[in-house]
Design a protein around this motif. Structure first.
Motif, PDB file in Angstrom:
ATOM      1  N   ARG A 245      -3.165  -6.842  -0.793  1.00 62.62           N
ATOM      2  CA  ARG A 245      -1.917  -6.596  -0.057  1.00 62.62           C
ATOM      3  C   ARG A 245      -1.869  -5.164   0.490  1.00 62.62           C
ATOM      4  NH1 ARG A 245       2.213  -6.080  -2.519  1.00 62.62           N
ATOM      5  NH2 ARG A 245       1.696  -6.195  -4.719  1.00 62.62           N
TER       6      ARG A 245
ATOM      7  N   ASP B 115       3.308  -2.367  -7.207  1.00 55.19           N
ATOM      8  CA  ASP B 115       2.048  -2.969  -7.648  1.00 55.19           C
ATOM      9  C   ASP B 115       2.271  -4.316  -8.329  1.00 55.19           C
ATOM     10  OD1 ASP B 115       0.169  -1.120  -6.734  1.00 55.19           O
ATOM     11  OD2 ASP B 115       0.528   0.220  -8.439  1.00 55.19           O
TER      12      ASP B 115
ATOM     13  N   ASN C 142      -6.591  -4.824  -4.513  1.00 58.04           N
ATOM     14  CA  ASN C 142      -5.252  -5.337  -4.214  1.00 58.04           C
ATOM     15  C   ASN C 142      -5.194  -5.643  -2.720  1.00 58.04           C
ATOM     16  OD1 ASN C 142      -2.562  -5.908  -3.751  1.00 58.04           O
ATOM     17  ND2 ASN C 142      -1.769  -4.214  -4.982  1.00 58.04           N
TER      18      ASN C 142
ATOM     19  N   THR D 144       5.349  -9.386  -6.128  1.00 60.36           N
ATOM     20  CA  THR D 144       4.413 -10.369  -5.566  1.00 60.36           C
ATOM     21  C   THR D 144       4.995 -11.235  -4.460  1.00 60.36           C
ATOM     22  OG1 THR D 144       5.006 -11.931  -7.329  1.00 60.36           O
ATOM     23  CG2 THR D 144       3.080 -10.495  -7.709  1.00 60.36           C
ATOM     24  N   SER D 145       6.303 -11.164  -4.228  1.00 56.40           N
ATOM     25  CA  SER D 145       6.876 -12.050  -3.210  1.00 56.40           C
ATOM     26  C   SER D 145       7.755 -11.274  -2.244  1.00 56.40           C
ATOM     27  CB  SER D 145       7.714 -13.155  -3.869  1.00 56.40           C
ATOM     28  OG  SER D 145       8.920 -12.628  -4.400  1.00 56.40           O
TER      29      SER D 145
END
Length: 493
Positions: free
Chosen positions: A397, A330, A395, A333-334
């Motif tokens: 993603r 969670d 979210n 980020t990359s």
């Protein structure tokens, strides 16, 4: 043409058949035999009678089946529903019929019997034979009961023999039919309409899988055997069908193991104005309903006790991974962070897997999948591996997708369906990039489906369930080929 060779038993059987033909008694000329009982109805009617009560019962019984055993004047008859003993008493029968019984009939033959009910001195319900008719002469002997058909591969290759010799196997396939029947009853009962879509498709989509390819001679073009029924079914929702399902064969040109066969059966269903959460409720209720119908709500599968009456667990993929590894996707980020984590955990990445989504799925498969015992819905799958599911608003993603896991295996897959044609077009483009990087399971661009979405797909929930694995669960079978009548097998050496 290769010359056929017969062993002594086969030669004896053929000699008997030739003698019967000379005597104008060819059993293969018999076209039908009218029955008024089968083994099940016979037992249901007469099991409760005492021996003395049956001694005067002159109910006329006509029954047919395969002779599974012969011992002097007793035999065992088997049909689709079970077995029953029969008795040929030389004193109470026409001498010609007794001679025919002794000389013409062998184990394995299919016969018709006329007689009356009786019980032996040991209390076994039996048919007292008045007449016996040879309906089919077997030209090969049945395998020995205890030695001839224990090999699992042989049972799969010669399923007809497996069904004759193994009543447990026969019951598995009876159960399979009941499972499919109850799926239909359930879906029809909640207002879904059953439909059919093509097996041959001009484009590949609806799942991540390698296809079988065939050539359409008239159209002179390549077609795929479908890897899913998803896209045609959603086109029907665009057309106005609000609750539909299809039970059908799916073809994926992939490996074979205990839970995978290249040709298998699924149910896919779609409901307009619903989401993945409604699909969760539907699937849980479906499993529980079938369990109740089969009196199998408490199961043992892979030595694990499962109670379908208990609420199925619901947990996000990121939560499960964090519980097992302390890695929190969670907050990752990359892609670089994800690739580094994969390296730390000795997870090998293919070129197309070098991103957060694929790494997250690989973590789940390595550390979590096999740990799931009781029925569990795992939700919020990465967007990279869910090209047809809606984004999770909190979210982006992740997607509104879940899979049902039981005993470490996937049983169902479901989405809140992506209905934005612009985003779907971009997702398909990303799939083409993955295909170029070596992902031979990636979706293709399906412009016909994009155009259908441009006419408007209502918010829709959709699901797919592997029926073969469902039967494995209810039948407590550890390999998929034990629930497939004719599984694919490697060529005999």
């Amino acid at each position: 043409m290769q010359q056929r060779h017969f062993n002594d038993q086969e030669l004896t059987k053929r000699e008997k058949l030739n003698r019967l033909k000379v005597q104008k008694q060819d059993p293969f000329l018999v076209t039908k035999f009218i029955r008024n009982f089968n083994t099940l109805s016979f037992h249901q009617k007469f099991d409760g009678f005492e021996k003395n009560a049956l001694s005067t019962d002159q109910t006329h019984i006509t029954i047919a089946g395969r002779v599974m055993a012969l011992r002097q004047t007793f035999g065992i008859l088997q049909d689709m529903y079970g077995r029953v003993q029969f008795y040929v008493n030389k004193k109470n029968i026409n001498p010609e019929i007794f001679t025919k019984f002794k000389n013409d009939i062998d184990i394995g033959d299919i016969v018709g019997i006329q007689g009356t009910p009786m019980k032996t001195n040991t209390g076994e319900l039996t048919i007292n034979v008045k007449d016996i008719v040879l309906l089919t002469k077997t030209l090969k002997p049945l395998p020995e009961k205890w030695h001839g058909l224990q090999n699992e591969e042989l049972r799969s290759r010669k399923r007809y023999l497996d069904l004759i010799m193994n009543q447990d196997s026969f019951r598995v396939f009876m159960l399979r039919s009941l499972v499919i029947k109850e799926i239909r009853n359930y879906m029809n009962g909640i207002g879904y309409l059953e439909v059919e879509t093509p097996i041959l498709n001009a484009s590949l989509g609806g799942a991540n899988a390698r296809p079988f390819v065939t050539h359409h001679n008239t159209l002179d073009r390549e077609y795929y055997l479908r890897i899913a029924t998803e896209l045609p079914l959603k086109k029907l929702v665009v057309g106005g069908f609000e609750k539909i399902y299809e039970i059908g064969r799916i073809f994926r040109n992939e490996g074979m193991d205990a839970t995978h066969n290249p040709e298998f059966t699924t149910i896919e269903g779609y409901e307009a104005y619903a989401s993945m959460w409604e699909m969760m409720d539907l699937i849980e209720t479906l499993f529980r309903t079938i369990g109740n119908k089969l009196a199998k709500t408490t199961l043992t599968f892979k030595d694990i006790k499962i109670d379908l009456n208990q609420k199925f667990q619901r947990v996000s993929m990121t939560q499960l991974i964090k519980q097992q590894t302390n890695v929190d996707f969670d907050i990752i980020t990359s892609d670089e962070q994800a690739i580094s984590l994969a390296k730390e955990h000795d997870i090998k990445l293919k070129l197309h897997q070098k991103n957060i989504g694929h790494v997250m799925l690989l973590f789940f498969e390595k550390y979590c999948e096999k740990q799931i015992a009781n029925p569990t819905f795992v939700y919020y799958y990465p967007i990279e591996v869910s090209p047809l599911a809606k984004k999770y608003p909190q979210n982006p993603r992740l997607t509104e997708r879940f899979e049902l896991y039981i005993c470490g295996k996937e049983f169902a897959n479901a989405f809140s369906e992506l209905n934005d044609p612009i985003e779907q077009y971009e997702r398909f483009k990303n799939q083409l990039i993955e295909k170029a990087k070596g992902n031979d399971e990636a979706n293709e661009m399906d412009m016909d489906y994009i155009e259908a979405l441009e006419y408007g797909l209502a918010p829709t929930g959709g699901f797919g369930i592997g029926i073969d694995r469902m039967v494995m669960l209810f039948a407590d079978q550890q390999t998929i080929r034990n629930v497939l009548l004719f599984p694919h097998l490697r060529e005999e050496k």
